[in-house]
Scaffold this motif. Structure first.
Motif, PDB file in Angstrom:
ATOM      1  N   ALA A  92       0.660  -1.099   0.109  1.00  0.00           N
ATOM      2  CA  ALA A  92      -0.210   0.034   0.007  1.00  0.00           C
ATOM      3  C   ALA A  92       1.012   1.164   0.055  1.00  0.00           C
ATOM      4  O   ALA A  92       2.086   1.157   0.124  1.00  0.00           O
ATOM      5  CB  ALA A  92      -0.942   0.008   1.336  1.00  0.00           C
ATOM      6  N   VAL A  93       0.214   2.327  -0.365  1.00  0.00           N
ATOM      7  CA  VAL A  93       0.860   3.720  -0.024  1.00  0.00           C
ATOM      8  C   VAL A  93       0.751   3.921   1.590  1.00  0.00           C
ATOM      9  O   VAL A  93      -0.477   4.013   2.085  1.00  0.00           O
ATOM     10  CB  VAL A  93       0.310   4.873  -0.802  1.00  0.00           C
ATOM     11  N   TYR A  94       1.609   4.185   2.154  1.00  0.00           N
ATOM     12  CA  TYR A  94       1.776   4.579   3.681  1.00  0.00           C
ATOM     13  C   TYR A  94       1.706   5.901   4.155  1.00  0.00           C
ATOM     14  O   TYR A  94       2.711   6.668   3.375  1.00  0.00           O
ATOM     15  CB  TYR A  94       2.720   3.685   4.630  1.00  0.00           C
ATOM     16  N   TYR A  95       0.795   6.486   4.769  1.00  0.00           N
ATOM     17  CA  TYR A  95       0.805   7.914   5.110  1.00  0.00           C
ATOM     18  C   TYR A  95       0.892   8.230   6.506  1.00  0.00           C
ATOM     19  O   TYR A  95       0.405   7.426   7.258  1.00  0.00           O
ATOM     20  CB  TYR A  95      -0.606   8.540   4.715  1.00  0.00           C
ATOM     21  N   CYS A  96       1.742   9.213   6.893  1.00  0.00           N
ATOM     22  CA  CYS A  96       1.614   9.547   8.242  1.00  0.00           C
ATOM     23  C   CYS A  96       0.706  10.898   8.306  1.00  0.00           C
ATOM     24  O   CYS A  96       0.397  11.878   7.736  1.00  0.00           O
ATOM     25  CB  CYS A  96       3.065   9.770   8.800  1.00  0.00           C
ATOM     26  N   ALA A  97       0.338  11.163   9.719  1.00  0.00           N
ATOM     27  CA  ALA A  97      -0.731  12.160  10.092  1.00  0.00           C
ATOM     28  C   ALA A  97      -0.599  12.695  11.204  1.00  0.00           C
ATOM     29  O   ALA A  97      -0.127  11.855  12.195  1.00  0.00           O
ATOM     30  CB  ALA A  97      -2.149  11.724   9.776  1.00  0.00           C
ATOM     31  N   SER A  98      -0.919  14.060  11.750  1.00  0.00           N
ATOM     32  CA  SER A  98      -0.646  14.835  12.641  1.00  0.00           C
ATOM     33  C   SER A  98      -2.117  15.354  13.267  1.00  0.00           C
ATOM     34  O   SER A  98      -2.886  15.953  12.443  1.00  0.00           O
ATOM     35  CB  SER A  98       0.489  15.713  12.574  1.00  0.00           C
ATOM     36  N   GLY A  99      -2.087  15.234  14.503  1.00  0.00           N
ATOM     37  CA  GLY A  99      -3.485  15.611  14.961  1.00  0.00           C
ATOM     38  C   GLY A  99      -3.493  15.814  16.548  1.00  0.00           C
ATOM     39  O   GLY A  99      -2.621  15.345  17.302  1.00  0.00           O
ATOM     40  N   LEU A 100      -4.504  16.395  17.085  1.00  0.00           N
ATOM     41  CA  LEU A 100      -4.631  16.398  18.404  1.00  0.00           C
ATOM     42  C   LEU A 100      -4.840  15.051  19.206  1.00  0.00           C
ATOM     43  O   LEU A 100      -4.446  15.048  20.415  1.00  0.00           O
ATOM     44  CB  LEU A 100      -5.689  17.351  18.969  1.00  0.00           C
ATOM     45  N   ILE A 101      -5.465  14.007  18.663  1.00  0.00           N
ATOM     46  CA  ILE A 101      -5.938  12.901  19.462  1.00  0.00           C
ATOM     47  C   ILE A 101      -5.436  11.696  18.553  1.00  0.00           C
ATOM     48  O   ILE A 101      -5.250  11.958  17.175  1.00  0.00           O
ATOM     49  CB  ILE A 101      -7.555  12.872  19.266  1.00  0.00           C
ATOM     50  N   ALA A 102      -4.907  10.561  18.955  1.00  0.00           N
ATOM     51  CA  ALA A 102      -4.417   9.522  18.368  1.00  0.00           C
ATOM     52  C   ALA A 102      -5.656   8.627  18.116  1.00  0.00           C
ATOM     53  O   ALA A 102      -5.794   7.447  18.951  1.00  0.00           O
ATOM     54  CB  ALA A 102      -3.522   8.880  19.670  1.00  0.00           C
ATOM     55  N   GLY A 103      -6.221   9.169  17.109  1.00  0.00           N
ATOM     56  CA  GLY A 103      -7.347   8.224  16.794  1.00  0.00           C
ATOM     57  C   GLY A 103      -7.224   7.277  15.593  1.00  0.00           C
ATOM     58  O   GLY A 103      -6.018   7.099  14.977  1.00  0.00           O
ATOM     59  N   ARG A 104      -8.370   6.788  15.204  1.00  0.00           N
ATOM     60  CA  ARG A 104      -8.397   5.775  14.117  1.00  0.00           C
ATOM     61  C   ARG A 104      -9.075   6.121  12.690  1.00  0.00           C
ATOM     62  O   ARG A 104      -9.105   5.310  11.927  1.00  0.00           O
ATOM     63  CB  ARG A 104      -9.151   4.387  14.476  1.00  0.00           C
ATOM     64  N   LYS A 105      -9.164   7.471  12.829  1.00  0.00           N
ATOM     65  CA  LYS A 105     -10.234   7.688  11.738  1.00  0.00           C
ATOM     66  C   LYS A 105      -9.624   9.295  11.181  1.00  0.00           C
ATOM     67  O   LYS A 105      -8.831   9.615  10.771  1.00  0.00           O
ATOM     68  CB  LYS A 105     -11.848   7.802  11.877  1.00  0.00           C
ATOM     69  N   ASN A 106     -10.650  10.067  11.182  1.00  0.00           N
ATOM     70  CA  ASN A 106     -10.531  11.556  11.045  1.00  0.00           C
ATOM     71  C   ASN A 106     -10.262  12.724  12.113  1.00  0.00           C
ATOM     72  O   ASN A 106     -10.249  13.732  11.804  1.00  0.00           O
ATOM     73  CB  ASN A 106     -11.794  12.148  10.118  1.00  0.00           C
ATOM     74  N   GLU A 107      -9.434  12.259  12.933  1.00  0.00           N
ATOM     75  CA  GLU A 107      -9.056  13.199  14.003  1.00  0.00           C
ATOM     76  C   GLU A 107      -7.718  13.831  13.403  1.00  0.00           C
ATOM     77  O   GLU A 107      -7.147  14.849  14.539  1.00  0.00           O
ATOM     78  CB  GLU A 107      -8.501  12.140  15.319  1.00  0.00           C
ATOM     79  N   TYR A 108      -7.121  13.743  12.313  1.00  0.00           N
ATOM     80  CA  TYR A 108      -5.935  14.399  11.903  1.00  0.00           C
ATOM     81  C   TYR A 108      -5.990  15.472  10.876  1.00  0.00           C
ATOM     82  O   TYR A 108      -7.011  15.520  10.163  1.00  0.00           O
ATOM     83  CB  TYR A 108      -5.042  13.432  11.430  1.00  0.00           C
ATOM     84  N   ASP A 109      -5.275  16.542  11.106  1.00  0.00           N
ATOM     85  CA  ASP A 109      -5.527  17.745  10.463  1.00  0.00           C
ATOM     86  C   ASP A 109      -4.349  17.936   9.435  1.00  0.00           C
ATOM     87  O   ASP A 109      -4.609  18.767   8.493  1.00  0.00           O
ATOM     88  CB  ASP A 109      -5.701  19.250  11.137  1.00  0.00           C
ATOM     89  N   TYR A 110      -3.327  17.103   9.249  1.00  0.00           N
ATOM     90  CA  TYR A 110      -2.245  17.252   8.380  1.00  0.00           C
ATOM     91  C   TYR A 110      -1.848  15.716   8.105  1.00  0.00           C
ATOM     92  O   TYR A 110      -1.777  15.121   8.931  1.00  0.00           O
ATOM     93  CB  TYR A 110      -0.977  17.931   9.078  1.00  0.00           C
TER      94      TYR A 110
END
Length: 121
Positions: A92-110
């Motif tokens: 797969a293509v692997y993406y990292c993400a940053s956010g306020l909460i270590a969530g499993r869905k849409n908690e990330y803003d970057y």
């Protein structure tokens, strides 16, 4: 401007290992949770792993639990994903993400631009 840059992807045989890295810039890295997601061709993006801002709490998808390890080095503004015992279905293509909460869905803003991981059988 917040930027996330992944690296470390590549081609590996089944059973092999890779370590992905994601370097963040543009905001205080140690204040934010980080996550790894992946998207295979023709499939929706799925959660892989997440880590709290301190690194104390980690979360994994069932499909990678026991094989993948997420970690972070706040001094280096970097989050890692150590992937062992790789399987063809990890391709797969692997993406990292940053956010306020270590969530499993849409908690990330970057989000990063992604790095390709291909596991051959």
């Amino acid at each position: 401007q917040v930027q996330l840059v992944e690296s470390g992807g590549g081609l590996v045989q089944a059973g092999g290992s890779l370590r992905l890295s994601c370097v963040a810039s543009g905001r205080t890295f140690s204040s934010y949770a980080m996550g790894w997601f992946r998207q295979a061709p023709g499939k929706e993006r799925e959660f892989v792993a997440a880590i709290s801002w301190s690194g104390v709490n980690t979360y994994y998808a069932d499909s990678v639990k026991g094989r993948f390890t997420i970690s972070r080095d706040n001094a280096k503004n970097t989050v890692y994903l150590q992937m062992n015992s790789l399987k063809p279905e990890d391709t797969a293509v692997y993406y990292c993400a940053s956010g306020l909460i270590a969530g499993r869905k849409n908690e990330y803003d970057y989000w990063g631009q992604g790095t390709q991981v291909t596991v051959s059988s």
